[in-house]
Scaffold this motif. Sequence first.
Motif, PDB file in Angstrom:
ATOM      1  N   PRO A   9       0.817  -1.228   0.000  1.00  0.00           N
ATOM      2  CA  PRO A   9       0.000   0.000   0.000  1.00  0.00           C
ATOM      3  C   PRO A   9       0.843   1.268   0.000  1.00  0.00           C
ATOM      4  O   PRO A   9       0.820   2.063   0.932  1.00  0.00           O
ATOM      5  N   LEU A  10       1.596   1.458  -1.078  1.00  0.00           N
ATOM      6  CA  LEU A  10       2.401   2.678  -1.189  1.00  0.00           C
ATOM      7  C   LEU A  10       1.798   3.574  -2.261  1.00  0.00           C
ATOM      8  O   LEU A  10       0.956   3.136  -3.035  1.00  0.00           O
ATOM      9  N   ALA A  11       2.245   4.819  -2.310  1.00  0.00           N
ATOM     10  CA  ALA A  11       1.752   5.746  -3.330  1.00  0.00           C
ATOM     11  C   ALA A  11       2.105   5.212  -4.715  1.00  0.00           C
ATOM     12  O   ALA A  11       3.182   4.651  -4.914  1.00  0.00           O
ATOM     13  N   PRO A  12       1.211   5.355  -5.679  1.00  0.00           N
ATOM     14  CA  PRO A  12       1.443   4.757  -7.015  1.00  0.00           C
ATOM     15  C   PRO A  12       2.734   5.245  -7.669  1.00  0.00           C
ATOM     16  O   PRO A  12       3.433   4.460  -8.318  1.00  0.00           O
ATOM     17  N   GLU A  50       9.755   6.220   5.801  1.00  0.00           N
ATOM     18  CA  GLU A  50       8.300   6.010   5.902  1.00  0.00           C
ATOM     19  C   GLU A  50       7.863   4.803   5.112  1.00  0.00           C
ATOM     20  O   GLU A  50       7.081   3.976   5.574  1.00  0.00           O
ATOM     21  N   TYR A 215     -19.373   7.187   4.362  1.00  0.00           N
ATOM     22  CA  TYR A 215     -17.966   6.945   4.700  1.00  0.00           C
ATOM     23  C   TYR A 215     -17.792   6.727   6.189  1.00  0.00           C
ATOM     24  O   TYR A 215     -16.906   6.001   6.632  1.00  0.00           O
ATOM     25  N   GLU A 219     -17.359   3.017  10.800  1.00  0.00           N
ATOM     26  CA  GLU A 219     -16.890   3.324  12.158  1.00  0.00           C
ATOM     27  C   GLU A 219     -18.058   3.316  13.130  1.00  0.00           C
ATOM     28  O   GLU A 219     -17.971   2.783  14.236  1.00  0.00           O
TER      29      GLU A 219
ATOM     30  N   GLN B  36      -5.827   9.004  -5.060  1.00  0.00           N
ATOM     31  CA  GLN B  36      -4.461   8.513  -4.925  1.00  0.00           C
ATOM     32  C   GLN B  36      -3.583   9.043  -6.042  1.00  0.00           C
ATOM     33  O   GLN B  36      -2.456   9.474  -5.828  1.00  0.00           O
ATOM     34  N   LYS B  40      -0.961  11.649  -5.034  1.00  0.00           N
ATOM     35  CA  LYS B  40       0.233  10.834  -4.879  1.00  0.00           C
ATOM     36  C   LYS B  40       0.437  10.389  -3.427  1.00  0.00           C
ATOM     37  O   LYS B  40       1.522  10.472  -2.870  1.00  0.00           O
ATOM     38  N   LEU B  41      -0.643   9.925  -2.830  1.00  0.00           N
ATOM     39  CA  LEU B  41      -0.550   9.413  -1.461  1.00  0.00           C
ATOM     40  C   LEU B  41      -0.981   7.956  -1.448  1.00  0.00           C
ATOM     41  O   LEU B  41      -1.607   7.485  -2.388  1.00  0.00           O
ATOM     42  N   SER B  42      -0.677   7.285  -0.355  1.00  0.00           N
ATOM     43  CA  SER B  42      -1.065   5.870  -0.275  1.00  0.00           C
ATOM     44  C   SER B  42      -2.542   5.742   0.070  1.00  0.00           C
ATOM     45  O   SER B  42      -3.175   6.703   0.480  1.00  0.00           O
ATOM     46  N   SER B  43      -3.061   4.533  -0.084  1.00  0.00           N
ATOM     47  CA  SER B  43      -4.507   4.360   0.132  1.00  0.00           C
ATOM     48  C   SER B  43      -4.864   4.563   1.597  1.00  0.00           C
ATOM     49  O   SER B  43      -5.958   5.036   1.915  1.00  0.00           O
ATOM     50  N   ALA B  44      -3.968   4.215   2.516  1.00  0.00           N
ATOM     51  CA  ALA B  44      -4.263   4.438   3.938  1.00  0.00           C
ATOM     52  C   ALA B  44      -4.416   5.923   4.218  1.00  0.00           C
ATOM     53  O   ALA B  44      -5.323   6.344   4.939  1.00  0.00           O
ATOM     54  N   LEU B  50     -10.469  10.900   3.836  1.00  0.00           N
ATOM     55  CA  LEU B  50     -11.914  10.830   3.617  1.00  0.00           C
ATOM     56  C   LEU B  50     -12.654  10.802   4.938  1.00  0.00           C
ATOM     57  O   LEU B  50     -13.676  11.466   5.112  1.00  0.00           O
ATOM     58  N   ARG B  51     -12.099  10.040   5.885  1.00  0.00           N
ATOM     59  CA  ARG B  51     -12.790   9.946   7.181  1.00  0.00           C
ATOM     60  C   ARG B  51     -12.761  11.281   7.905  1.00  0.00           C
ATOM     61  O   ARG B  51     -13.762  11.708   8.467  1.00  0.00           O
ATOM     62  N   SER B  54     -15.135  13.713   6.221  1.00  0.00           N
ATOM     63  CA  SER B  54     -16.529  13.350   6.482  1.00  0.00           C
ATOM     64  C   SER B  54     -16.927  13.692   7.907  1.00  0.00           C
ATOM     65  O   SER B  54     -18.030  14.171   8.151  1.00  0.00           O
TER      66      SER B  54
END
Lengths: 367, 341
Positions: A9-12, A50, A215, A219, B36, B40-44, B50-51, B54
Amino acid sequence: MQREVGTLPLAPALRARLAAAGFQTAQELLDTGPCGLSKEIGISREEALEALQVVRQECHGDAARTPGGPGATRKCTALELLEEEQTQGFIITFCSALDNILGGGVQLTKITEICGAPGVGKTQLCMQLAVDVQIPECFGGVAGEAVFIDTEGSFMVDRVVDIAAACVQHCHLIAEAQQEEDHQKALETFTLENILSHIYYFRCRDYTELLAQVYLLPEFLAEHSKVRLVVIDGIAFPFRHDFEDLSLRTRLLNGLAQQLIILANDHRAAVVLTNQMTTRIGQSQSTLVPALGESWGHAATVRLIFHWDNTQRLATLYKSPSQKESTIAYHITCQGFRDVQPAAVTHSPQGAELNPRKRPRTEEEKQ
Amino acid sequence: MDWDQFDLNPKTIAALKKADIKSVKEILNLSGADLQRLMKLSSADIQCLLRTVSHTLRRNSMLTALQLYQDKDHFTSQHQKLSLGCSVLDNLLKGGIPLVGITELAGESSAGKTQIGLQLCLCVQYPYKYGGLESGAVYICTEDVFPSKRLQQLIEQQQKLRADVPAEIIQRIRFGNSIFVEQAADLDTFQQCISRRLSLLLARGMVRLVVIDSMAALFRCEFGAAQAALRARYLQGFGAQLHSLSTRFRTPIVCINQVWWLFASCSMGVGSRVTPALGITWSNQLLMRLMLSRAPLPGPAPGTASPCAGSMRTLSVVFAPHLPPSFCYYTVQLEGVKGIK
C-alpha cells in the motif's frame, strides 16, 4: 516477506519508481535499508524511512493475520455458505404475505431496494422495519438496532411511536398466550422508550452529506455493534437534480453501492434503500420504471416495487436471487404495515408482466 | 478552503494544496483511486483523509428517535406544526402543516385553494401558543393578481374565525405588514425569486411561510409534450431548492396546484378522473398532498345539516407520511375556510 512490491500500500508514483529500479519483493526493500533506497530511487531519506515502515507493518500483519480475518481472502465451501445463510436472521415486516414472498422477511447482509410512486408506503415500510429489527429473539426477531438516514425529511417520529406501540402490544399478546419466562424478561427491555432510543437518525440534506455519512458508517457500526439495519430513505432524491454530468452520478452511485455491500457483509446488517419512480416514454406508451437509471438496477440484491391497483396497494418482488417473482396485496393501518384481511392470495407471475426479459418461473409438477 | 484547520497530516495538507482541491465536495466526488493518483498518497492516507473530511462535515449530526420525540423546543420540534385556523381542519392534519417540507394543495378552480393559502398567511402570524409561528409570510403569485380585497376581508373577520384567541392579541398583530407579495409570471423570474429574494427574507427571520400560487401556471404555455424532459429538470431544480430552503429555515412551503383530467380506458370503458398537474416528477418532491374537491350532493343526507345545498366541498389527504388517507368537509365563509364536523 516474499510479497511483491506492486501489492504494497504505497503511493502509485513510488511503486512505479521501485518497479523501474528493479525491486520485486518486499524482502529486497527491507534488505536495502533507507539510505540505499533513497539513493537508488532518488527520494528523500524521510520518505524512504516512511515507506520501509509501511512495508514492515504490512509484512508483520501478513504473518500475524489468521485465516478468515478481515481483509484476507477467505476460503470456504458452498456448503458452509449455505449453512451460514440458513441461520441468517430475517427482519419481519408484519405483513406475512410480504414476508413469504421474500422468503422470511428482509434478509441480513443483503441490499433490498423498495421502489414506488409517492404515497404508496415506502417510508411506512422503512419505519416498520426500524421497529421490527429490535424485536427480541424469543419473539422471532434479530434483537438489533437501526440506523435511519433521511434525505427527504419524511421521518415523522409520531408515526414511529404508533408503529412501535403496536409492535410492543403485539409482543405482549404473544407473551400472554404462550406464558414463557424468557418472554417476560425480554418484554422488560422491549419498551417504547428503548425502541425509540435505538433508532439512530441522520438527516442528510444533499448528496455530499450522504456520501460523507456513508464513509462514516463503518466506524459507527463498529462502535454500535448491535445495529442490524441501515435504511436510506430515499436514495434517489439527492441524486436527481444538480447533476450536469450524469457519468459522475453513475460513478458516485456505484461507489455508494459498493460501500453498502461491504458494510452489509462485514457487519451482518440489512441495507434497505427507497427509490423513486420515473416515466419512461416508449414507442406507444409510457411506463413507470425505477429512477436512477439502468446501471443502478444492479446495485440491489432484492428489488421490491410497490404500486397501486385502483385503491389496493400491491407489492411485487421484481428481483431476487432465490425467490420467485410474485405480487401480493398489503395494507397500511394505524398500527403500521399489515396484511390485507383475509390472508392475501399470491398472484401468478403471468399476469404481472413487469419484466419482459425474464422467463416466468413455472411451478414444478408435484406428484 | 483553508485546509490547515483540518486535523490532517501535514503531508496530506500539502498534497491537497498542490493538487488544487478547493472544497470538501470535490474530495467526495472523486473515487479513492482518483484521489491517490491526484495527490500521490497511499490508500491508507486517502482513507484517513476521507474519514476526517466526512467527520468535519457530519459532526454532531446523530439523533435518536427518542430525542426527536422528546424535543419540545419551538424551533426544532417535530410536534410543532402550522395551524390552519380551524380545529376541525387541524384535527384532520393532526396539528396542521409540518414545518419542514413541501405541502401541496391541489384542486379544481374555485375549490378554495387560494382561500386556504390566504388563511395560512394570517395564521402564521399568531403566537406559538395559538398554532402560529410568530412570523410573516411570502405569497408568490404566478398567474392572477394578488387578491388583496379578500385579504382585507379576512383580516377584519379574524376575531370571528379565531374565537379561541383573546381579542387583545389579535388587535396587536399587524397582519398586512408581514405578508410579502411577489409576482413571478415566468420561469426565470420565479427562479430569481426563490434563489435570491426568498432566501433573503428567510435568512432575516421575517417570514416563516411560503405560499406559491400556483406551480402549474408556470409550466402551462412554455412546454409542449415534446419537452417533458426539460420540464422535469426545471421541476426537480425548483423542488430541490424549495426543499433546501424549507429544511434550512424550518419553514413550511405550501404549493397550490391545479388539476388535469386523465382519460383512462379501463375494462369498463373510457373513464376520466381528476389528478394533480405536473405528473410524478412533481409528486416526488412533495412531503404531503391535500386535495380540495367539490362534489355535487345527491340529496340532503338524513341528519346532517348541509350549509351549502347542492355541492359539498371536501378536503382530503391524498398522501402524507404521518396521516392516513382521510377527508373532511369544509365551507368557505366570509371569515375564512372552516371545517364541518
